[in-house]
Design a protein around this motif. Structure first.
Motif, mmCIF file in Angstrom:
data_model
loop_
_atom_site.group_PDB
_atom_site.id
_atom_site.type_symbol
_atom_site.label_atom_id
_atom_site.label_comp_id
_atom_site.label_asym_id
_atom_site.label_seq_id
_atom_site.Cartn_x
_atom_site.Cartn_y
_atom_site.Cartn_z
ATOM 1 N N PHE A 106 -4.242 0.903 -11.720
ATOM 2 C CA PHE A 106 -4.022 1.392 -10.370
ATOM 3 C C PHE A 106 -3.632 2.863 -10.418
ATOM 4 N N ARG A 107 -3.752 3.504 -9.266
ATOM 5 C CA ARG A 107 -3.391 4.912 -9.144
ATOM 6 C C ARG A 107 -2.241 5.048 -8.157
ATOM 7 N N VAL A 108 -1.250 5.795 -8.542
ATOM 8 C CA VAL A 108 -0.094 6.079 -7.687
ATOM 9 C C VAL A 108 -0.185 7.528 -7.218
ATOM 10 N N LYS A 109 -0.098 7.722 -5.917
ATOM 11 C CA LYS A 109 -0.047 9.060 -5.333
ATOM 12 C C LYS A 109 1.372 9.265 -4.818
ATOM 13 N N MET A 110 2.058 10.250 -5.373
ATOM 14 C CA MET A 110 3.492 10.417 -5.122
ATOM 15 C C MET A 110 3.786 11.797 -4.540
ATOM 16 N N VAL A 111 4.622 11.804 -3.496
ATOM 17 C CA VAL A 111 5.038 13.038 -2.844
ATOM 18 C C VAL A 111 6.551 13.028 -2.720
ATOM 19 N N PHE A 112 7.167 14.191 -2.904
ATOM 20 C CA PHE A 112 8.607 14.349 -2.720
ATOM 21 C C PHE A 112 8.858 15.138 -1.441
ATOM 22 N N PRO A 113 9.232 14.472 -0.343
ATOM 23 C CA PRO A 113 9.408 15.157 0.948
ATOM 24 C C PRO A 113 10.361 16.342 0.879
ATOM 25 N N LYS A 151 0.816 -1.215 0.000
ATOM 26 C CA LYS A 151 0.000 0.000 0.000
ATOM 27 C C LYS A 151 0.853 1.269 0.000
ATOM 28 N N GLY A 152 2.142 1.123 0.199
ATOM 29 C CA GLY A 152 2.997 2.288 0.196
ATOM 30 C C GLY A 152 4.459 1.913 0.220
ATOM 31 N N PHE A 153 5.302 2.753 -0.401
ATOM 32 C CA PHE A 153 6.738 2.482 -0.423
ATOM 33 C C PHE A 153 7.457 3.759 -0.825
ATOM 34 N N SER A 154 8.769 3.721 -0.823
ATOM 35 C CA SER A 154 9.584 4.849 -1.258
ATOM 36 C C SER A 154 10.582 4.369 -2.301
ATOM 37 N N PHE A 155 10.961 5.264 -3.199
ATOM 38 C CA PHE A 155 12.044 4.970 -4.126
ATOM 39 C C PHE A 155 12.613 6.293 -4.610
ATOM 40 N N GLU A 156 13.772 6.226 -5.241
ATOM 41 C CA GLU A 156 14.438 7.439 -5.690
ATOM 42 C C GLU A 156 14.094 7.727 -7.138
ATOM 43 N N MET A 157 13.751 8.982 -7.422
ATOM 44 C CA MET A 157 13.427 9.401 -8.779
ATOM 45 C C MET A 157 14.117 10.720 -9.058
ATOM 46 N N GLU A 158 14.900 10.762 -10.114
ATOM 47 C CA GLU A 158 15.583 11.976 -10.539
ATOM 48 C C GLU A 158 16.352 12.625 -9.392
ATOM 49 N N GLY A 159 17.010 11.783 -8.599
ATOM 50 C CA GLY A 159 17.862 12.269 -7.526
ATOM 51 C C GLY A 159 17.139 12.636 -6.250
ATOM 52 N N MET A 160 15.823 12.456 -6.217
ATOM 53 C CA MET A 160 15.055 12.760 -5.018
ATOM 54 C C MET A 160 14.268 11.534 -4.570
ATOM 55 N N LYS A 161 14.044 11.444 -3.283
ATOM 56 C CA LYS A 161 13.285 10.332 -2.747
ATOM 57 C C LYS A 161 11.799 10.623 -2.893
ATOM 58 N N ALA A 162 11.077 9.662 -3.425
ATOM 59 C CA ALA A 162 9.638 9.800 -3.606
ATOM 60 C C ALA A 162 8.911 8.858 -2.660
ATOM 61 N N SER A 163 7.883 9.371 -2.012
ATOM 62 C CA SER A 163 7.027 8.564 -1.156
ATOM 63 C C SER A 163 5.750 8.250 -1.922
ATOM 64 N N VAL A 164 5.388 6.962 -1.977
ATOM 65 C CA VAL A 164 4.328 6.516 -2.874
ATOM 66 C C VAL A 164 3.237 5.739 -2.124
ATOM 67 N N LYS A 165 1.997 6.010 -2.491
ATOM 68 C CA LYS A 165 0.864 5.198 -2.042
ATOM 69 C C LYS A 165 0.119 4.718 -3.281
ATOM 70 N N THR A 166 -0.426 3.513 -3.205
ATOM 71 C CA THR A 166 -1.086 2.940 -4.375
ATOM 72 C C THR A 166 -2.487 2.460 -4.032
ATOM 73 N N GLU A 167 -3.332 2.436 -5.054
ATOM 74 C CA GLU A 167 -4.671 1.872 -4.896
ATOM 75 C C GLU A 167 -5.134 1.310 -6.236
ATOM 76 N N LYS A 168 -5.865 0.211 -6.196
ATOM 77 C CA LYS A 168 -6.429 -0.354 -7.408
ATOM 78 C C LYS A 168 -7.579 0.508 -7.891
ATOM 79 N N ILE A 169 -7.713 0.628 -9.193
ATOM 80 C CA ILE A 169 -8.867 1.277 -9.798
ATOM 81 C C ILE A 169 -9.381 0.375 -10.912
#
Length: 227
Positions: free
Chosen positions: A167-174, A137-155
């Motif tokens: 599915f839908r990904v909701k992504m935030v860069f802290p 339901k959620g994880f983090s990974f690095e994108m373009e040199g920044m850490k992204a926090s991700v939540k997912t849901e089926k659609i």
């Protein structure tokens, strides 16, 4: 799938035919069951035909130039890796054919069509994502040199190929609190081929457009993969 970012908005760069064994019907003389031909890799022509073109889309879209790639994002949770992998340009064991990106203002749409040597590859690809969506339901990974926090849901996914999910990904860069966005993703398989479609609306009200855009891509992919 290529991923591009702009300040305050972001863009993702990001059926009928079943190849199953077909029995002749049990007869008294013991005829053996006949099997349908095993799926073969999609040709370059099929993959091109399976990929959206500008003329397929509603007015207002234009072809966009691919941005630098994020080759192999790694999720911080193993059970989420299949989802993170949908943002990679390459898929292990697959050959990429059609690859196209479009934009309309702050909206973007990307489609990639690829093939495997046989139907096991796309089946496993879709299954891995489906399993990840059930457990992650959620994880983090690095994108373009920044850490992204991700939540997912089926659609709900439109009908496409032999199997499709969305599915839908909701992504935030802290590190940049104002940089947050949502991505709608569909994956579908047909025979030895598969497609990924990523849609980023300008804002939450634009999610309603995903169904129609994903259906356009799914229908075109299915028809070409069956030809």
């Amino acid at each position: 799938m290529r991923t591009r970012m702009r300040r305050g908005a972001a863009a993702a760069a990001v059926s009928a035919l079943c190849f199953t064994a077909a029995a002749c019907g049990g007869s008294s003389d013991g005829d053996k069951a006949r099997e349908a031909p095993a799926p073969t890799p999609l040709t370059a022509a099929q993959m091109k035909a399976a990929t959206l073109e500008l003329g397929d889309l509603p007015t207002g879209w234009k072809v966009s130039k691919p941005e630098p790639t994020n080759d192999n994002p790694k999720a911080d949770k193993p059970e989420c890796q299949a989802i993170a992998g949908t943002f990679a340009d390459k898929i292990a064991g697959a050959t990429v054919g059609g690859d196209q990106e479009f934009e309309a203002g702050d909206k973007s749409l990307a489609q990639q069509v690829f093939t495997y040597p046989n139907s096991d590859g796309p089946t496993d690809f879709v299954k891995a994502i489906s399993t990840a969506l059930d457990t992650c339901k959620g994880f983090s990974f690095e994108m373009e040199g920044m850490k992204a926090s991700v939540k997912t849901e089926k659609i709900t996914a439109p009908k496409a190929g032999e199997e499709a999910l969305a599915f839908r990904v909701k992504m935030v860069f802290p590190e940049m609190a104002e940089v947050k966005f949502e991505i709608n993703v569909m994956v579908a398989r047909q025979g030895a081929g598969a497609t990924r479609v990523a849609h980023v609306p300008a804002d939450a009200s634009g999610h309603k457009d995903f169904d129609a855009l994903a259906k356009l891509a799914g229908d075109k992919f299915t028809k070409a993969a069956q030809s």
